[in-house]
Design a protein around this motif. Sequence first.
Motif, PDB file in Angstrom:
ATOM      1  N   LEU A  78     -39.935   0.984 -53.275  1.00 57.85           N
ATOM      2  CA  LEU A  78     -39.848   0.864 -54.731  1.00 57.85           C
ATOM      3  C   LEU A  78     -41.062   1.483 -55.414  1.00 57.85           C
ATOM      4  N   HIS A  79     -42.230   1.372 -54.793  1.00 60.35           N
ATOM      5  CA  HIS A  79     -43.443   1.979 -55.358  1.00 60.35           C
ATOM      6  C   HIS A  79     -43.276   3.504 -55.450  1.00 60.35           C
ATOM      7  N   GLU A  80     -42.797   4.128 -54.373  1.00 56.29           N
ATOM      8  CA  GLU A  80     -42.585   5.580 -54.371  1.00 56.29           C
ATOM      9  C   GLU A  80     -41.483   5.976 -55.354  1.00 56.29           C
ATOM     10  N   LEU A  81     -40.430   5.194 -55.400  1.00 53.64           N
ATOM     11  CA  LEU A  81     -39.337   5.467 -56.337  1.00 53.64           C
ATOM     12  C   LEU A  81     -39.836   5.367 -57.784  1.00 53.64           C
ATOM     13  N   ASP A  82     -40.616   4.336 -58.059  1.00 55.37           N
ATOM     14  CA  ASP A  82     -41.188   4.157 -59.390  1.00 55.37           C
ATOM     15  C   ASP A  82     -42.077   5.341 -59.760  1.00 55.37           C
ATOM     16  N   ALA A  83     -42.951   5.752 -58.854  1.00 59.02           N
ATOM     17  CA  ALA A  83     -43.862   6.876 -59.125  1.00 59.02           C
ATOM     18  C   ALA A  83     -43.069   8.160 -59.372  1.00 59.02           C
ATOM     19  N   ASP A  84     -42.038   8.402 -58.554  1.00 59.31           N
ATOM     20  CA  ASP A  84     -41.218   9.610 -58.698  1.00 59.31           C
ATOM     21  C   ASP A  84     -40.499   9.639 -60.041  1.00 59.31           C
ATOM     22  N   PHE A  85     -39.839   8.552 -60.393  1.00 59.24           N
ATOM     23  CA  PHE A  85     -39.072   8.547 -61.639  1.00 59.24           C
ATOM     24  C   PHE A  85     -39.958   8.451 -62.875  1.00 59.24           C
ATOM     25  N   ALA A  86     -41.108   7.798 -62.771  1.00 59.76           N
ATOM     26  CA  ALA A  86     -42.049   7.777 -63.897  1.00 59.76           C
ATOM     27  C   ALA A  86     -42.539   9.197 -64.173  1.00 59.76           C
ATOM     28  N   ALA A  87     -42.867   9.948 -63.124  1.00 56.92           N
ATOM     29  CA  ALA A  87     -43.293  11.344 -63.296  1.00 56.92           C
ATOM     30  C   ALA A  87     -42.156  12.196 -63.852  1.00 56.92           C
ATOM     31  N   THR A  88     -40.937  11.946 -63.394  1.00 55.22           N
ATOM     32  CA  THR A  88     -39.777  12.675 -63.916  1.00 55.22           C
ATOM     33  C   THR A  88     -39.594  12.395 -65.399  1.00 55.22           C
ATOM     34  N   LEU A  89     -39.709  11.125 -65.786  1.00 49.81           N
ATOM     35  CA  LEU A  89     -39.551  10.765 -67.188  1.00 49.81           C
ATOM     36  C   LEU A  89     -40.660  11.378 -68.041  1.00 49.81           C
ATOM     37  N   ASP A  90     -41.893  11.402 -67.535  1.00 55.10           N
ATOM     38  CA  ASP A  90     -42.994  12.039 -68.265  1.00 55.10           C
ATOM     39  C   ASP A  90     -42.690  13.518 -68.512  1.00 55.10           C
ATOM     40  N   ALA A  91     -42.229  14.218 -67.480  1.00 54.82           N
ATOM     41  CA  ALA A  91     -41.903  15.642 -67.612  1.00 54.82           C
ATOM     42  C   ALA A  91     -40.741  15.853 -68.580  1.00 54.82           C
ATOM     43  N   MET A  92     -39.705  15.016 -68.465  1.00 55.86           N
ATOM     44  CA  MET A  92     -38.536  15.142 -69.351  1.00 55.86           C
ATOM     45  C   MET A  92     -38.919  14.927 -70.809  1.00 55.86           C
ATOM     46  N   THR A  93     -39.704  13.895 -71.080  1.00 58.37           N
ATOM     47  CA  THR A  93     -40.053  13.608 -72.471  1.00 58.37           C
ATOM     48  C   THR A  93     -40.936  14.699 -73.059  1.00 58.37           C
ATOM     49  N   ALA A  94     -41.790  15.303 -72.251  1.00 56.48           N
ATOM     50  CA  ALA A  94     -42.628  16.406 -72.750  1.00 56.48           C
ATOM     51  C   ALA A  94     -41.754  17.581 -73.170  1.00 56.48           C
ATOM     52  N   VAL A  95     -40.770  17.925 -72.342  1.00 54.97           N
ATOM     53  CA  VAL A  95     -39.870  19.038 -72.668  1.00 54.97           C
ATOM     54  C   VAL A  95     -38.983  18.676 -73.855  1.00 54.97           C
ATOM     55  N   LEU A  96     -38.473  17.460 -73.881  1.00 57.55           N
ATOM     56  CA  LEU A  96     -37.630  17.030 -75.008  1.00 57.55           C
ATOM     57  C   LEU A  96     -38.414  17.069 -76.316  1.00 57.55           C
ATOM     58  N   ARG A  97     -39.671  16.642 -76.276  1.00 57.64           N
ATOM     59  CA  ARG A  97     -40.517  16.668 -77.471  1.00 57.64           C
ATOM     60  C   ARG A  97     -40.672  18.102 -77.983  1.00 57.64           C
ATOM     61  N   ARG A  98     -40.974  19.027 -77.053  1.00 65.10           N
ATOM     62  CA  ARG A  98     -41.112  20.445 -77.449  1.00 65.10           C
ATOM     63  C   ARG A  98     -39.801  20.994 -77.982  1.00 65.10           C
ATOM     64  N   SER A  99     -38.685  20.659 -77.321  1.00 64.10           N
ATOM     65  CA  SER A  99     -37.375  21.141 -77.772  1.00 64.10           C
ATOM     66  C   SER A  99     -37.027  20.597 -79.146  1.00 64.10           C
ATOM     67  N   ALA A 100     -37.324  19.320 -79.372  1.00 66.06           N
ATOM     68  CA  ALA A 100     -37.028  18.705 -80.676  1.00 66.06           C
ATOM     69  C   ALA A 100     -37.847  19.372 -81.771  1.00 66.06           C
ATOM     70  N   LEU A 101     -39.112  19.674 -81.483  1.00 64.58           N
ATOM     71  CA  LEU A 101     -39.943  20.369 -82.479  1.00 64.58           C
ATOM     72  C   LEU A 101     -39.427  21.777 -82.745  1.00 64.58           C
ATOM     73  N   GLN A 102     -38.965  22.449 -81.707  1.00 62.88           N
ATOM     74  CA  GLN A 102     -38.434  23.803 -81.866  1.00 62.88           C
ATOM     75  C   GLN A 102     -37.148  23.769 -82.689  1.00 62.88           C
ATOM     76  N   VAL A 103     -36.290  22.802 -82.425  1.00 60.18           N
ATOM     77  CA  VAL A 103     -35.044  22.663 -83.194  1.00 60.18           C
ATOM     78  C   VAL A 103     -35.379  22.396 -84.669  1.00 60.18           C
ATOM     79  N   ALA A 104     -36.380  21.559 -84.898  1.00 62.23           N
ATOM     80  CA  ALA A 104     -36.793  21.258 -86.285  1.00 62.23           C
ATOM     81  C   ALA A 104     -37.344  22.508 -86.963  1.00 62.23           C
ATOM     82  N   ASP A 105     -38.120  23.326 -86.230  1.00 57.76           N
ATOM     83  CA  ASP A 105     -38.685  24.549 -86.793  1.00 57.76           C
ATOM     84  C   ASP A 105     -37.619  25.590 -87.080  1.00 57.76           C
ATOM     85  N   ASP A 106     -36.540  25.607 -86.230  1.00 52.83           N
ATOM     86  CA  ASP A 106     -35.453  26.572 -86.396  1.00 52.83           C
ATOM     87  C   ASP A 106     -34.541  26.199 -87.561  1.00 52.83           C
ATOM     88  N   ALA A 107     -34.542  24.956 -87.963  1.00 48.14           N
ATOM     89  CA  ALA A 107     -33.611  24.482 -88.997  1.00 48.14           C
ATOM     90  C   ALA A 107     -34.005  24.926 -90.384  1.00 48.14           C
TER      91      ALA A 107
END
Length: 161
Positions: A132-161
């Motif tokens: 569970l410790h390894e699973l937690d570390a893996d998915f926490a890192a995945t979520l960190d990476a996903m949210t960083a990309v989503l944040r950039r994408s959301a800002l880009q969509v806002a800038d394009d609008a």
Amino acid sequence: MITLSWTRKVDAAETGDATGTSCTTRERLWRALLHKAENPVGYVPAISECRVLERYDDGFLREARRGSQLLVQRVTPDAAAGRITFRHADASDLAVITNQMGEDEDGDLTLTLSITLTDAPSSAVLRENSYLHELDADFAATLDAMTAVLRRSALQVADDA
């Protein structure tokens, strides 16, 4: 925090009528869940007594006895989502309990019971279980990476609008 969940079909095959039709409708199940939230004795074997302390526009505060433990929970029903949330306002190891209506792949009604542990028991479980410790570390890192990309994408969509 760690969340665990269990899902069961509400109508077992043997409870349907002769045509195989479900006995339970979404509306009936919702009313039963609301009744259970206010009156859990008889529904939840571990709860021996319960009383509503206060009512709010979006729910109520209840006190329930589970063995020797007295639980204080803020209960919030959400009919549109088919969910009732029980947030613990006491020193319990549980932060949140959720009852969620759903449907299985055949369209039959299901009920999912989920619990979210507070930080202390979550940390203890992760310390004691390397998988569970390894699973937690893996998915926490995945979520960190996903949210960083989503944040950039959301800002880009806002800038394009």
